[in-house]
Design an enzyme around this catalytic site. Structure first.
Site, short mmCIF file in Angstrom:
data_model
loop_
_atom_site.label_atom_id
_atom_site.label_comp_id
_atom_site.label_asym_id
_atom_site.label_seq_id
_atom_site.Cartn_x
_atom_site.Cartn_y
_atom_site.Cartn_z
N ASP A 1 -26.60 -46.25 88.02
CA ASP A 1 -25.32 -45.72 88.46
C ASP A 1 -24.38 -45.58 87.26
O ASP A 1 -24.52 -46.27 86.25
CB ASP A 1 -24.68 -46.64 89.50
CG ASP A 1 -25.52 -46.74 90.76
OD1 ASP A 1 -26.22 -45.76 91.09
OD2 ASP A 1 -25.48 -47.79 91.42
N ARG A 2 -23.40 -44.72 87.40
CA ARG A 2 -22.48 -44.43 86.30
C ARG A 2 -21.88 -45.68 85.67
O ARG A 2 -21.81 -45.80 84.45
CB ARG A 2 -21.37 -43.51 86.82
CG ARG A 2 -20.32 -43.17 85.78
CD ARG A 2 -19.30 -42.19 86.32
NE ARG A 2 -18.41 -41.71 85.26
CZ ARG A 2 -17.75 -40.57 85.33
NH1 ARG A 2 -17.85 -39.79 86.39
NH2 ARG A 2 -16.98 -40.18 84.33
#
Length: 385
Positions: free
Chosen positions: A143-144
């Site tokens: 995830d970012r």
């Protein structure tokens, strides 16, 4: 799995595992061919470009196990992904593999709202030959705002091998996570994960429905994909715990969803963390902000991106444990260890990367709070609203 792509032509084959018997075809092929979206696979199935033992059944058809799935299709032309000079923290590199330590704030590949500035853009600048490998060799994602290790394939052969290892669940991945609440021991979460029924940005535990006299189609309709997370206690704090999590599967947001499911959400998680709750005494226990972020911004800072520098600058002025908790605006999750079999040599390789400065600062603050609790200077038995 065999994989040959010539321009926009896709020719792939895979065999349905015996263990998948009874599951929906569309769910199984999504796992067999993770490089393609579910919607694309469904479209190919409907158009006859994806066949099962030479036939084109419906996506809801239950598989028997052992069937041969064949894709003969054309990929639509997509806009080129541009190479961009974005700094990479490279942990390992040879002719077949690249292992990077991803910082917080870096999106893995272009998508809606992120046309550039991604890891894929950075990889293409680092090695232009990655244009010949699907998604510049990216075979899994973080995830970012999750930090840590990712492996990248540098050749088509390595790409196919790594995808097979991921499907066979032989790639070892261990994460460090700071979660709310305390544990007496480690454990496991075995709960299927699927798309949230109301919020399309979130995932959720989706248990199989039990419907009287229902066939496989109805029983599978709301079920998520199997997901197992093992965890053990790495360090205990007064009102939080540092966990080491090991994945058997690799579902979207898996650790975040599973921790929230057992009511121990990850600190700072904007999707699953819920309302911030400060432990008693957190507002009165002082921390040394400058010491907590030491090592960021100095000579060792070459692999740190602008978002990390901005975060480090803002955290230098934090004064209490409560300030640190309030100022931590991403999930406290770090992919620390990665283990796999080298696709060429067959050697088992293992890499580890220390958590970033903000993660270390969070742990240092919670450790400091714990010492005050142990001395009786703060009360860890109640939550402060």
């Amino acid at each position: 799995m065999n994989d040959r792509q010539h321009g926009t032509r896709v020719d792939e084959t895979a065999r349905v595992p015996e263990a998948a018997a009874g599951r929906r075809l569309d769910a199984v092929v999504a796992e067999l061919f993770p490089a393609f979206s579910r919607s694309r696979l469904q479209r190919w199935l409907k158009d006859g470009a994806l066949t099962v033992d030479g036939a084109s059944p419906r996506g809801r058809t239950p598989v028997q196990g052992g069937e041969q799935v064949v894709i003969c299709a054309e990929l639509p032309e997509e806009g080129p992904v541009a190479a961009e000079p974005i700094a990479l923290d490279i942990v390992f590199e040879d002719d077949a593999l690249l292992v990077v330590n991803k910082p917080a704030g870096l999106v893995v590949h272009p998508g809606a709202g992120n046309a550039d500035g991604t890891l894929q853009n950075a990889l293409l600048h680092h090695d232009p030959r990655l244009h010949a490998v699907p998604r510049a060799g990216i075979v899994h994602r973080l995830d970012r705002e999750t930090t840590g290790l990712m492996v990248v394939a540098k050749t088509l052969e390595a790409h196919a091998d790594l995808v097979e290892q991921l499907q066979a669940r032989t790639v070892g991945r261990e994460y460090l996570a700071v979660v709310v609440g305390t544990f007496t021991a480690g454990g496991s979460v075995d709960a299927p994960i699927g798309r949230h029924p109301k919020d399309r940005l979130k995932m959720a535990v989706r248990q199989r429905r039990v419907v009287d006299d229902a066939g496989p189609d109805q029983a599978d309709a709301s079920a998520g994909k199997p997901a197992v997370t093992h965890y053990r206690v790495e360090e205990r704090f007064a009102a939080h715990t540092l966990l080491r999590c090991r994945l058997e599967s690799g579902r979207t947001h898996q650790i975040r969803v599973h921790m929230a499911y057992i009511r121990h959400p990850i600190v700072g998680d904007p999707l699953y963390g819920g309302r911030l709750a400060l432990p008693s005494g957190a507002a009165s226990v002082a921390v040394d902000g400058d010491a907590a972020v030491s090592g960021v911004g100095g000579e060792a800072d070459s692999g740190v991106n602008a978002a990390q520098r901005e975060h480090a600058s803002s955290t230098r002025n934090l004064h209490t444990v409560a300030d640190v908790l309030r100022g931590f605006h991403r999930q406290a999750l770090h992919a620390e260890t990665l283990t796999l079999t080298h696709p060429v040599s067959g050697e088992t390789l293992r890499w580890s990367a220390a958590p970033p400065a903000d993660f270390e600062q969070l742990c240092a603050a919670l450790r400091h709070h714990q010492s005050f609790v142990a001395e009786g200077a703060a009360d860890d038995g109640r939550w402060r609203p």
